[in-house]
Write an enzyme that holds these catalytic residues in place. Structure first.
Site, PDB file in Angstrom:
ATOM      1  CB  CYS A   1      -1.534  -3.446  -1.629  1.00 60.31           C
ATOM      2  SG  CYS A   1      -2.327  -3.190  -3.491  1.00 60.31           S
TER       3      CYS A   1
ATOM      4  CG  HIS B   1      -1.040   0.725  -2.795  1.00 60.24           C
ATOM      5  ND1 HIS B   1      -0.250  -0.407  -2.516  1.00 60.24           N
ATOM      6  CD2 HIS B   1      -0.924   1.565  -1.354  1.00 60.24           C
ATOM      7  CE1 HIS B   1       0.084  -0.310  -1.186  1.00 60.24           C
ATOM      8  NE2 HIS B   1      -0.190   0.776  -0.614  1.00 60.24           N
TER       9      HIS B   1
ATOM     10  CG  HIS C   1      -0.409   1.114   3.009  1.00 64.10           C
ATOM     11  ND1 HIS C   1       0.749   1.233   2.013  1.00 64.10           N
ATOM     12  CD2 HIS C   1       0.179   1.774   4.217  1.00 64.10           C
ATOM     13  CE1 HIS C   1       1.496   1.964   2.415  1.00 64.10           C
ATOM     14  NE2 HIS C   1       1.266   2.433   3.625  1.00 64.10           N
TER      15      HIS C   1
END
Length: 321
Positions: free
Chosen positions: A51, A102, A114
């Site tokens: 990420c 994240h 993402h």
């Protein structure tokens, strides 16, 4: 050497001028061309991303340097409320451990892109049940210095200010760093492809080298290929010429296909013949009220289109009946 020294002087004497060279309109095409790339822990290339590797890679393409880890990226920029999100803001979530673990990039319409550990690069709604309850905040790392729709170099009395402001408020055109629009600069073919593909919400993850001058790592490769798939762009030519200025006849041909325009009454132009490839498209553009000829009875099909002119044509096309 003289040009290099001049560039350095500009950078040090007028740093905002140098910084404003980064086009934020590239961000969505650049990010979405990677949709489908697999997740890879520690990955930071099209072979695989995690990420923070993904957010760092994309942001580097618009002149923003991010830290490598999610936790460090969460410390960068300025905190933004969820209701104030703008395209390019980083969004953060608390997933497998306490604190930010994240990250993704907000791309408008309540969506973020993402690197998902299960799906790879993907676009997800902020209302997704999993991410909605794990959302912890957002950071603005792009240099937006004006309110949404406002640009430092577009005054209220500028002839195209209404159209530019409206497109800016709807985030259809983001402009450049430091909230510059650069109205008098020419539109390139790649920039036009990126804006059209983004507006149409086309899948832009085809990184195939359809044209010899648009490599798989070009920021607009996915947008260009998406327009080819929709028959908006002709792929019979070996080159696309992405950095060449957009001409009025090229705009007419692309817009006629995007908005499926219809012919009206013939409008004779002294410099447009029925045998010209763009003849029908120009007639359609005029019939729809998107563009007109000049007072001398010409259309000037080879004339290049500035960013301000494009904004007006774009606005009219979106609102054409």
């Amino acid at each position: 050497m003289r040009k290099f020294i001049s560039a350095l002087l500009l950078f040090f004497l007028f740093p905002s001028f140098a910084y404003a060279n980064e086009s934020y309109d590239r961000l969505v095409p650049l990010a979405t061309k990677y949709v489908g790339v697999p997740y890879q822990f520690g990955g930071s290339s099209e072979k695989g991303f995690d990420c923070s590797g993904f957010t760092r890679h994309v942001m580097s393409g618009v002149g923003v340097e991010l830290a490598r880890t999610t936790a460090e990226q969460y410390k960068q920029g300025s905190a933004i409320k969820k209701e104030d999100l703008r395209v390019g803001d980083l969004v953060f979530f608390e997933t497998y451990k306490k604190g930010p673990s994240h990250a993704g990039i907000y791309i408008g319409d309540n969506r973020f892109i993402h690197a998902s550990s299960s799906k790879g690069i993907t676009v997800t709604s902020l209302d997704d049940s999993y991410y909605k309850k794990r959302y912890i905040g957002a950071r603005r790392v792009l240099a937006y210095e004006q309110a949404l729709g406002q640009f430092q170099d577009v005054r209220n009395d500028f002839w195209a200010s209404k159209e530019i402001e409206t497109l800016g408020k709807n985030e259809m055109i983001l402009g450049y760093a430091k909230s510059y629009f650069k109205p008098d600069e020419v539109m390139t073919r790649a920039e036009t492809a990126g804006l059209l593909a983004t507006y149409l919400k086309l899948n832009m993850n085809n990184r195939k080298e359809t044209f010899t001058d648009v490599t798989s790592d070009h920021w607009a490769v996915g947008a260009i290929n998406a327009l080819v798939k929709e028959n908006i762009v002709d792929k019979s030519n070996k080159q696309f010429q992405p950095d060449e200025p957009l001409t009025r006849e090229q705009l007419a041909m692309w817009f006629a296909e995007v908005w499926k325009l219809k012919r009206g009454a013939d409008v004779p132009f002294a410099d447009v013949k029925e045998t010209d490839a763009a003849y029908d498209a120009i007639e359609k553009l005029v019939a729809a009220g998107i563009a007109n000829g000049y007072e001398d009875g010409t259309f000037r099909p080879k004339e290049t289109v500035t960013r301000a002119q494009f904004a007006v044509f774009f606005y009219r096309a979106i609102n054409a009946k």
